[in-house]
Design a protein around this motif. Structure first.
Motif, PDB file in Angstrom:
ATOM      1  N   ALA A   1       0.653  -1.331   0.208  1.00  0.00           N
ATOM      2  CA  ALA A   1       0.145   0.019   0.110  1.00  0.00           C
ATOM      3  C   ALA A   1       0.944   1.336   0.057  1.00  0.00           C
ATOM      4  O   ALA A   1       1.824   1.295   0.569  1.00  0.00           O
ATOM      5  N   PRO A   2       0.293   2.373  -0.549  1.00  0.00           N
ATOM      6  CA  PRO A   2       1.147   3.442  -0.521  1.00  0.00           C
ATOM      7  C   PRO A   2       1.001   4.146   0.746  1.00  0.00           C
ATOM      8  O   PRO A   2       0.315   3.881   1.464  1.00  0.00           O
ATOM      9  N   VAL A   3       2.004   5.025   1.006  1.00  0.00           N
ATOM     10  CA  VAL A   3       2.212   5.799   2.284  1.00  0.00           C
ATOM     11  C   VAL A   3       0.871   6.516   2.778  1.00  0.00           C
ATOM     12  O   VAL A   3       0.460   7.368   1.759  1.00  0.00           O
ATOM     13  N   ALA A   4       0.336   6.277   3.895  1.00  0.00           N
ATOM     14  CA  ALA A   4      -1.079   6.976   4.152  1.00  0.00           C
ATOM     15  C   ALA A   4      -0.775   8.067   4.769  1.00  0.00           C
ATOM     16  O   ALA A   4       0.109   8.434   5.508  1.00  0.00           O
ATOM     17  N   ASP A   5      -1.839   9.306   4.506  1.00  0.00           N
ATOM     18  CA  ASP A   5      -1.786  10.605   5.376  1.00  0.00           C
ATOM     19  C   ASP A   5      -2.400  10.270   6.755  1.00  0.00           C
ATOM     20  O   ASP A   5      -3.724   9.866   6.843  1.00  0.00           O
ATOM     21  N   SER A   6      -1.567  10.592   7.836  1.00  0.00           N
ATOM     22  CA  SER A   6      -1.993  10.268   8.901  1.00  0.00           C
ATOM     23  C   SER A   6      -3.344  11.088   9.456  1.00  0.00           C
ATOM     24  O   SER A   6      -4.051  10.900  10.472  1.00  0.00           O
ATOM     25  N   LYS A   7      -3.480  12.286   8.938  1.00  0.00           N
ATOM     26  CA  LYS A   7      -4.455  13.252   9.196  1.00  0.00           C
ATOM     27  C   LYS A   7      -5.791  12.787   8.732  1.00  0.00           C
ATOM     28  O   LYS A   7      -6.806  13.273   9.201  1.00  0.00           O
ATOM     29  N   ASP A   8      -5.748  11.831   7.813  1.00  0.00           N
ATOM     30  CA  ASP A   8      -7.210  11.198   7.330  1.00  0.00           C
ATOM     31  C   ASP A   8      -7.606  10.105   8.321  1.00  0.00           C
ATOM     32  O   ASP A   8      -8.857   9.741   8.021  1.00  0.00           O
ATOM     33  N   ASP A   9      -7.108   9.759   9.086  1.00  0.00           N
ATOM     34  CA  ASP A   9      -7.268   8.591  10.131  1.00  0.00           C
ATOM     35  C   ASP A   9      -8.112   9.292  11.255  1.00  0.00           C
ATOM     36  O   ASP A   9      -7.493  10.074  12.058  1.00  0.00           O
ATOM     37  N   SER A  10      -9.208   8.720  11.833  1.00  0.00           N
ATOM     38  CA  SER A  10      -9.893   9.000  12.912  1.00  0.00           C
ATOM     39  C   SER A  10      -9.152   8.620  14.171  1.00  0.00           C
ATOM     40  O   SER A  10      -9.270   9.578  15.110  1.00  0.00           O
ATOM     41  N   THR A  11      -8.488   7.774  14.175  1.00  0.00           N
ATOM     42  CA  THR A  11      -7.559   7.385  15.451  1.00  0.00           C
ATOM     43  C   THR A  11      -6.195   7.892  15.080  1.00  0.00           C
ATOM     44  O   THR A  11      -5.439   7.374  14.829  1.00  0.00           O
ATOM     45  N   SER A  12      -6.189   9.263  15.387  1.00  0.00           N
ATOM     46  CA  SER A  12      -4.942   9.803  15.024  1.00  0.00           C
ATOM     47  C   SER A  12      -3.577   9.279  15.511  1.00  0.00           C
ATOM     48  O   SER A  12      -2.518   9.407  14.968  1.00  0.00           O
TER      49      SER A  12
ATOM     50  N   ALA B   1      -2.947   5.975  13.865  1.00  0.00           N
ATOM     51  CA  ALA B   1      -2.412   6.287  12.591  1.00  0.00           C
ATOM     52  C   ALA B   1      -0.913   6.822  12.607  1.00  0.00           C
ATOM     53  O   ALA B   1      -0.432   6.878  11.434  1.00  0.00           O
ATOM     54  N   LYS B   2      -0.426   7.899  13.337  1.00  0.00           N
ATOM     55  CA  LYS B   2       0.754   8.536  13.384  1.00  0.00           C
ATOM     56  C   LYS B   2       1.809   7.339  13.404  1.00  0.00           C
ATOM     57  O   LYS B   2       3.107   7.524  12.925  1.00  0.00           O
ATOM     58  N   ALA B   3       1.502   6.403  14.266  1.00  0.00           N
ATOM     59  CA  ALA B   3       2.243   5.463  14.744  1.00  0.00           C
ATOM     60  C   ALA B   3       2.678   4.425  13.199  1.00  0.00           C
ATOM     61  O   ALA B   3       3.664   4.195  12.715  1.00  0.00           O
ATOM     62  N   THR B   4       1.358   4.229  12.788  1.00  0.00           N
ATOM     63  CA  THR B   4       1.514   3.406  11.482  1.00  0.00           C
ATOM     64  C   THR B   4       2.104   4.139  10.357  1.00  0.00           C
ATOM     65  O   THR B   4       2.870   3.695   9.620  1.00  0.00           O
ATOM     66  N   HIS B   5       1.759   5.747  10.282  1.00  0.00           N
ATOM     67  CA  HIS B   5       2.502   6.452   9.283  1.00  0.00           C
ATOM     68  C   HIS B   5       3.861   6.425   9.243  1.00  0.00           C
ATOM     69  O   HIS B   5       4.796   6.334   8.538  1.00  0.00           O
ATOM     70  N   PHE B   6       4.327   6.608  10.564  1.00  0.00           N
ATOM     71  CA  PHE B   6       5.923   6.555  10.922  1.00  0.00           C
ATOM     72  C   PHE B   6       6.599   5.189  10.360  1.00  0.00           C
ATOM     73  O   PHE B   6       7.381   5.350   9.687  1.00  0.00           O
ATOM     74  N   VAL B   7       5.950   3.998  10.799  1.00  0.00           N
ATOM     75  CA  VAL B   7       6.587   2.736  10.332  1.00  0.00           C
ATOM     76  C   VAL B   7       6.435   2.646   8.670  1.00  0.00           C
ATOM     77  O   VAL B   7       7.249   2.268   8.121  1.00  0.00           O
ATOM     78  N   GLU B   8       5.225   2.979   8.122  1.00  0.00           N
ATOM     79  CA  GLU B   8       5.259   3.175   6.722  1.00  0.00           C
ATOM     80  C   GLU B   8       6.282   3.958   6.159  1.00  0.00           C
ATOM     81  O   GLU B   8       6.905   3.386   5.195  1.00  0.00           O
ATOM     82  N   GLN B   9       6.507   4.972   6.683  1.00  0.00           N
ATOM     83  CA  GLN B   9       7.697   6.041   6.107  1.00  0.00           C
ATOM     84  C   GLN B   9       9.157   5.209   6.417  1.00  0.00           C
ATOM     85  O   GLN B   9       9.830   5.214   5.376  1.00  0.00           O
ATOM     86  N   LEU B  10       9.260   4.422   7.435  1.00  0.00           N
ATOM     87  CA  LEU B  10      10.551   3.741   7.619  1.00  0.00           C
ATOM     88  C   LEU B  10      10.582   2.679   6.597  1.00  0.00           C
ATOM     89  O   LEU B  10      11.640   2.450   5.924  1.00  0.00           O
ATOM     90  N   VAL B  11       9.503   1.874   6.212  1.00  0.00           N
ATOM     91  CA  VAL B  11       9.553   0.831   5.311  1.00  0.00           C
ATOM     92  C   VAL B  11       9.666   1.500   3.898  1.00  0.00           C
ATOM     93  O   VAL B  11      10.640   0.820   3.043  1.00  0.00           O
ATOM     94  N   HIS B  12       9.248   2.567   3.758  1.00  0.00           N
ATOM     95  CA  HIS B  12       9.527   3.316   2.313  1.00  0.00           C
ATOM     96  C   HIS B  12      10.893   3.684   2.116  1.00  0.00           C
ATOM     97  O   HIS B  12      11.454   3.731   1.237  1.00  0.00           O
ATOM     98  N   ASP B  13      11.395   4.222   3.275  1.00  0.00           N
ATOM     99  CA  ASP B  13      12.906   4.681   3.244  1.00  0.00           C
ATOM    100  C   ASP B  13      14.019   3.678   3.309  1.00  0.00           C
ATOM    101  O   ASP B  13      14.934   3.641   2.906  1.00  0.00           O
ATOM    102  N   LEU B  14      13.716   2.774   4.190  1.00  0.00           N
ATOM    103  CA  LEU B  14      14.690   1.761   4.524  1.00  0.00           C
ATOM    104  C   LEU B  14      14.502   0.407   4.382  1.00  0.00           C
ATOM    105  O   LEU B  14      15.531  -0.283   4.115  1.00  0.00           O
ATOM    106  N   GLY B  15      13.301   0.139   3.977  1.00  0.00           N
ATOM    107  CA  GLY B  15      12.809  -1.328   3.577  1.00  0.00           C
ATOM    108  C   GLY B  15      12.457  -1.952   4.833  1.00  0.00           C
ATOM    109  O   GLY B  15      12.623  -1.675   6.027  1.00  0.00           O
ATOM    110  N   ARG B  16      12.002  -3.256   4.366  1.00  0.00           N
ATOM    111  CA  ARG B  16      11.176  -4.024   5.643  1.00  0.00           C
ATOM    112  C   ARG B  16      12.326  -4.636   6.508  1.00  0.00           C
ATOM    113  O   ARG B  16      12.072  -4.629   7.821  1.00  0.00           O
ATOM    114  N   SER B  17      13.587  -5.214   6.159  1.00  0.00           N
ATOM    115  CA  SER B  17      14.613  -5.836   7.015  1.00  0.00           C
ATOM    116  C   SER B  17      14.948  -4.896   7.861  1.00  0.00           C
ATOM    117  O   SER B  17      14.883  -5.006   9.104  1.00  0.00           O
TER     118      SER B  17
END
Length: 604
Positions: A52-63, A66-82
């Motif tokens: 999935a593409p990196v989500a915008d944390s502001k769009d999630d009702s459970t902010s 969502a911020k934690a999820t967004h942070f991990v998504e960004q790490l995966v995008h920048d560094l990879g899953r490993s």
């Protein structure tokens, strides 16, 4: 909670440390929750929705989620899953280390508090026991009192004090965890909470009967200690009368009763942990079923990764509930022991000192019994006793056993208080003086010499406020004890053994006389001080007593009337009353009890 009020008062002295303990527990629980919280974003990004593409944390009702999820998504995008997995693992380790560090600090703070409370409880119990009048101990079994001082205190330590941390940490864990669960899913958490009171109700009904059985078990233990203490003290009699089987049957009766009672307690107590665990697994199964249906439906905001986190959180409150239920059982068991301790701590001290009591260092004129009456319940021991003892005189109390002689002299140091009339020192009621001051005026030498399992020197020095070595030795010389003490392997440092068993009867008595000499009291009470000795020991002890009696007011109780013929006045008692009084020569000229007693002893 009312039964625990004394312990709570003790804890109130440690408010700051308790606040720090609360804070360290709170931080430990929060870091534990954070480490579990890593599951949700990692599960979503690494295993569920990695493309999935990196989500915008502001769009999630459970902010926050969502911020934690967004942070991990960004790490995966920048560094990879490993690499993201490595960082996630490091975060879990750090959070876990912080959790356990704060848990250690909480225990480091709690243990001194717990031990201090128990130390104070023991001290209060022993202090109370020392303050109670002699009459209290005649009505209580020694073994039962020992049980309260030892086993009941241990029971409080194991059952109540050990659960204090549970009642701070576990409720905090439950509150924080349930709050997090409500944050994830209100319907699922409310559904879950319906089942929790059911297990509490079942466990509570079992715990109610546990307290009653625990009280019985502690009483039975007191009875057992009483049988053991009596058997050890009277072992010579047990052996002489071949009564080993009789004592063994007494012991086995109490031992078997306690065996059955403790089995009943154990079966109920051990039911608490498996019962709470079973209830927990049942609830988990219901949560899996209900939560799974919520995910399957499109109307719920609960997502699969959130449900995994939810289950992980729920597993964290199973043990707290289990520990609380076990602690509830322990509290019920421990409160029975605490109740027995409270009974002793709340025992009324009938020897009361007036708030404005006077000090007294000596007496100048006389000690007077004025129409003194004393009774145990309905049984009258002394009935209208009138007696005046002038300073410097020796008064002997004689009569048959049970005439009230020992009771009369016990009233002077206020071992008991009169139930009628009054005792006066220099015309002032002794109740108007400070109790300790009155007792400092009096030295007592009993028929049964009482020594403590300590050195001879410390036994002589007892209660004299730090007498010097030279003063102790001088007192021993006056008591004709110095010579035999020096012949002991360690001299004055010789330990006399339990109740002085390493010394002979005459040696024990001379040590107690030395104790009285060192105290140097103006009033001396001698209660059959030579009656249990052989002829040689009696002569040595009598010489010591004669030295002790010089220039002192003395009250002598004697069955051997030959020892009191030179008394200034002889009081003949019968059934709590004075039936004759006078000097030896005067009483021998009368047809009365004294002459009869003398003639009976002469015939022997």
């Amino acid at each position: 909670m009312k039964k625990l009020s004394r312990l709570l008062r003790y804890l109130a002295d440690y408010k700051l440390k308790i606040a720090l303990y609360f804070t360290t527990n709170l931080l430990a629980i929060l870091f534990g929750t954070f480490s579990l919280g890593m599951l949700m974003p990692v599960m979503k990004i690494l295993f569920l929705d990695t493309d999935a593409p990196v989500a915008d944390s502001k769009d999630d009702s459970t902010s926050m989620l969502a911020k934690a999820t967004h942070f991990v998504e960004q790490l995966v995008h920048d560094l990879g899953r490993s690499k993201t997995l490595v960082y996630a693992a490091i975060a879990v380790v750090v959070f876990t280390m912080l959790k356990n560090l704060f848990l250690y600090w909480s225990q480091y703070l709690l243990n001194p508090i717990r031990n201090a409370v128990l130390r104070r409880l023991r001290d209060d119990l022993f202090t109370k026991m020392l303050s109670l009048p002699i009459g209290f101990f005649t009505e209580e079994r020694k073994g039962d009192l020992m049980s309260r001082m030892t086993n009941d205190i241990n029971e409080v330590e194991l059952s109540i004090m050990a659960t204090l941390e549970v009642f701070v940490r576990e409720p905090l864990t439950i509150i924080i965890t349930i709050t997090s669960m409500l944050y994830l899913s209100i319907p699922l958490t409310l559904f879950l909470l319906v089942f929790l009171p059911v297990s509490g109700l079942i466990i509570g009904r079992i715990g109610k009967s546990l307290r009653r059985s625990s009280n019985i078990a502690q009483e039975q233990l007191g009875q057992m200690l009483g049988v053991i203490e009596e058997t050890l003290t009277g072992m010579r009699v047990v052996k002489a009368f071949s009564a080993e089987r009789h004592q063994h049957l007494r012991f086995m009766k109490v031992n078997n009763e306690m065996f059955r009672t403790r089995n009943k307690i154990a079966s109920r107590r051990e039911l608490g942990s498996p019962l709470s665990e079973t209830m927990g697994v049942l609830v988990v199964s219901v949560v899996l079923w209900y939560g799974g249906n919520l995910i399957f439906s499109n109307n719920s905001s609960l997502r699969p990764e959130q449900f995994v986190f939810y289950i992980a959180l729920f597993t964290q409150i199973i043990n707290p509930f289990k520990n609380l239920s076990t602690s509830f059982f322990n509290i019920q068991k421990g409160s029975a022991a605490l109740e027995r301790i409270e009974h002793l701590l709340n025992a009324e001290n009938t020897i009361k000192e007036l708030p404005d009591a006077k000090s007294i260092r000596n007496f100048n004129d006389s000690i007077e019994f004025k129409n003194v009456r004393f009774a145990y319940g309905e049984k009258v021991i002394l009935d209208g006793l009138d007696l005046k003892i002038q300073k410097g005189n020796t008064v002997a109390l004689v009569g048959a056993s049970g005439a009230g002689k020992s009771t009369a002299v016990d009233l002077v140091p206020r071992f008991h208080d009169v139930t009628g009339g009054e005792i006066l020192i220099d015309g002032v009621n002794i109740k108007n003086y400070k109790v300790d001051d009155v007792r400092r005026l009096i030295g007592v030498v009993n028929q049964d010499p009482i020594l403590f399992n300590d050195t001879i020197e410390n036994n002589i020095r007892m209660g004299t406020g730090g007498a010097t070595k030279e003063q102790v030795e001088e007192a021993a010389r006056i008591a004709h004890a110095h010579k035999f003490i020096l012949n002991k392997p360690e001299g004055y440092d010789t330990v006399v053994g339990d109740r002085g068993t390493k010394l002979s009867g005459g040696e024990r008595q001379r040590v107690t006389i030395a104790r009285a000499v060192l105290k140097n009291p103006p009033l001396l009470i001698l209660d059959e001080a030579t009656s249990s000795l052989d002829t040689e020991s009696e002569r040595l002890v009598q010489d010591a007593i004669n030295e002790l009696m010089l220039n002192r007011t003395c009250i002598v109780i004697a069955h051997r009337l030959s020892t009191v013929q030179h008394a200034d006045e002889i009081i003949v008692m019968d059934k709590g009353k004075i039936v004759q009084r006078g000097r030896h020569s005067e009483l021998m000229q009368q047809e009365g009890m004294y002459r009869k007693l003398v003639e009976m002893q002469q015939v022997k």
